[in-house]
Design an enzyme around this catalytic site. Structure first.
Site, PDB file in Angstrom:
ATOM      1  N   ASP A  72      -3.462   4.545  -4.072  1.00  0.00           N
ATOM      2  CA  ASP A  72      -3.792   3.148  -3.756  1.00  0.00           C
ATOM      3  C   ASP A  72      -5.153   2.771  -4.325  1.00  0.00           C
ATOM      4  O   ASP A  72      -5.929   3.644  -4.722  1.00  0.00           O
ATOM      5  CB  ASP A  72      -3.714   2.879  -2.244  1.00  0.00           C
ATOM      6  CG  ASP A  72      -4.402   3.940  -1.385  1.00  0.00           C
ATOM      7  OD1 ASP A  72      -5.089   4.800  -1.951  1.00  0.00           O
ATOM      8  OD2 ASP A  72      -4.247   3.891  -0.163  1.00  0.00           O
ATOM      9  N   HIS A  95      -0.580   2.919   8.786  1.00  0.00           N
ATOM     10  CA  HIS A  95      -0.308   2.714   7.352  1.00  0.00           C
ATOM     11  C   HIS A  95      -0.284   4.051   6.605  1.00  0.00           C
ATOM     12  O   HIS A  95      -0.885   5.031   7.035  1.00  0.00           O
ATOM     13  CB  HIS A  95      -1.282   1.710   6.714  1.00  0.00           C
ATOM     14  CG  HIS A  95      -2.684   2.189   6.491  1.00  0.00           C
ATOM     15  ND1 HIS A  95      -3.747   1.312   6.356  1.00  0.00           N
ATOM     16  CD2 HIS A  95      -3.231   3.428   6.353  1.00  0.00           C
ATOM     17  CE1 HIS A  95      -4.852   1.996   6.140  1.00  0.00           C
ATOM     18  NE2 HIS A  95      -4.573   3.281   6.133  1.00  0.00           N
ATOM     19  N   GLU A 124       0.686  -1.440   4.620  1.00  0.00           N
ATOM     20  CA  GLU A 124       0.238  -1.934   5.914  1.00  0.00           C
ATOM     21  C   GLU A 124       1.449  -2.361   6.748  1.00  0.00           C
ATOM     22  O   GLU A 124       2.487  -2.761   6.201  1.00  0.00           O
ATOM     23  CB  GLU A 124      -0.658  -3.165   5.689  1.00  0.00           C
ATOM     24  CG  GLU A 124      -1.944  -2.865   4.936  1.00  0.00           C
ATOM     25  CD  GLU A 124      -3.031  -2.292   5.833  1.00  0.00           C
ATOM     26  OE1 GLU A 124      -2.817  -1.238   6.452  1.00  0.00           O
ATOM     27  OE2 GLU A 124      -4.102  -2.907   5.915  1.00  0.00           O
TER      28      GLU A 124
END
Ligand code: F6R
Length: 251
Positions: A67, A138, A143
Site C-alpha cells: 500500500d 483493515h 478500509e
C-alpha cells in the site's frame, strides 16, 4: 486460519520469521507482499539476521508493495515505499529489478492500480503475504467496508486510520487522506498468509478477525475464508486465545 501465540513480541517475530524462511527455502523465488507498519519490523530484522549467517536466502525474492499514500514521491521518507526499502528490501539485498513499487505519485493513480494488478498476475500471484492488522480491521489500506472482491484501488482513509497514522506524520492534519492498496481479491488468493499481531490494543480486533462474523465491515475477518493463513500473535494481543493446531495449513 491457524493461530500461533508467542510469549512476547520478540517471540512473535521469531516465529513469523521461521514460517517465512521455511516458505522461502521451499521456493527461493517467491513473490512476497510486504506490509510496513510497526508490527512486522522485528520479523524483518530477524530474517535479515538469519540471512547474514546463511540461514535464509532472500536474494531471489520478488518484493511487492502492499500500500501507499497518494501523491507522496518514492523518495519521501514518509512514503511506505521508503519504509519498505529501509526495513525489507535493503537489509535483505533484494535487487531493484525484483521490486514492484506501488506508485502513489502516478499521474493517473487508477491506471497505476490497474497496471499493478496486471503485473501481480504476470508474476504468478502472491506466494507469501505478510500482513499487519489495522486497529479497525483493515488489511493494507482495505478500509472497512471492503468486500472479498475489492480490487487494487485508490481509497479514502477512514478517521480511525488517519488517527492511528498521525504519529508517523506529526499531526492528523498532515496525514494524506487518500491511498492506494492491493485489493482483497489479491490478498485472499495468496498461497501463504502470515499475519503478525502484537499488543493489547489489538486484542479485540484480533478476536473479531479470528472468530467474529465474516464481514466487509471487518476486512481481516474475510481471511477466515482463505487458504493457508497463519496468524502469529503475542500473548498481549491473544489474551485468552490459545494456539490452534496446524491442520489445514501447508508449510
Ligand atoms: C502497512 C499496512 C497497514 C498496517 C496496519 C497495522 O503497510 O498495510 O495495514 O499493517 O495498519 O499497523 P501496525 O503494525 O503499525 O500496528
Amino acid at each position: 486460519m491457524r493461530l500461533i501465540v508467542a510469549d512476547d513480541e520478540a517471540g512473535m517475530s521469531r516465529t513469523a520469521a521461521d514460517l517465512f524462511c521455511e516458505a522461502v527455502a521451499a521456493k527461493p523465488s517467491s513473490s512476497v507482499l510486504v506490509a510496513t507498519g510497526n508490527t512486522p519490523m522485528g520479523m524483518y530484522a530477524e530474517i535479515a539476521a538469519r540471512q547474514a549467517v546463511g540461514q535464509c536466502d532472500c536474494g531471489q525474492l520478488r518484493a511487492i508493495q502492499l500500500d501507499e499514500y497518494l501523491g507522496i514521491p518514492a523518495g519521501d521518507r514518509r512514503s511506505l515505499y521508503g519504509w519498505m526499502r529501509r526495513s525489507f528490501i535493503d537489509p535483505l539485498g533484494i535487487p531493484d529489478a525484483q521490486v514492484m513499487r506501488l506508485a502513489g505519485d502516478a499521474a493517473d493513480p487508477d491506471a497505476a492500480c490497474a497496471a499493478f494488478t496486471t503485473a501481480i498476475r504476470a508474476a504468478g500471484g502472491i506466494d507469501i503475504s505478510v500482513l499487519g492488522l489495522g486497529p479497525n480491521g483493515h488489511l493494507g489500506f482495505n478500509e472497512p467496508p471492503s468486500a472479498a472482491d475489492a480490487p487494487t484501488r485508490v481509497i479514502t482513509l477512514t478517521e480511525a486510520s488517519i488517527e492511528s497514522n498521525a504519529v508517523y506524520w506529526g499531526s492528523r492534519d498532515d496525514v494524506p487522506r487518500r491511498a492506494m492498496t492491493v485489493g482483497m481479491d489479491v490478498l485472499l488468493a495468496a498461497r501463504l498468509t502470515i499475519v503478525v499481531v502484537s499488543g493489547e490494543r489489538k486484542r479485540e480486533i484480533l478476536q473479531r478477525m479470528m472468530s467474529g462474523p465474516v464481514s466487509p465491515d471487518v476486512p481481516a475477518s474475510l481471511l477466515q475464508t482463505a487458504d493457508n493463513v497463519v496468524v502469529v500473535a503475542d500473548r498481549a494481543a491473544a489474551g485468552e486465545l490459545a494456539s490452534t493446531s496446524a491442520a489445514g495449513v501447508r508449510r
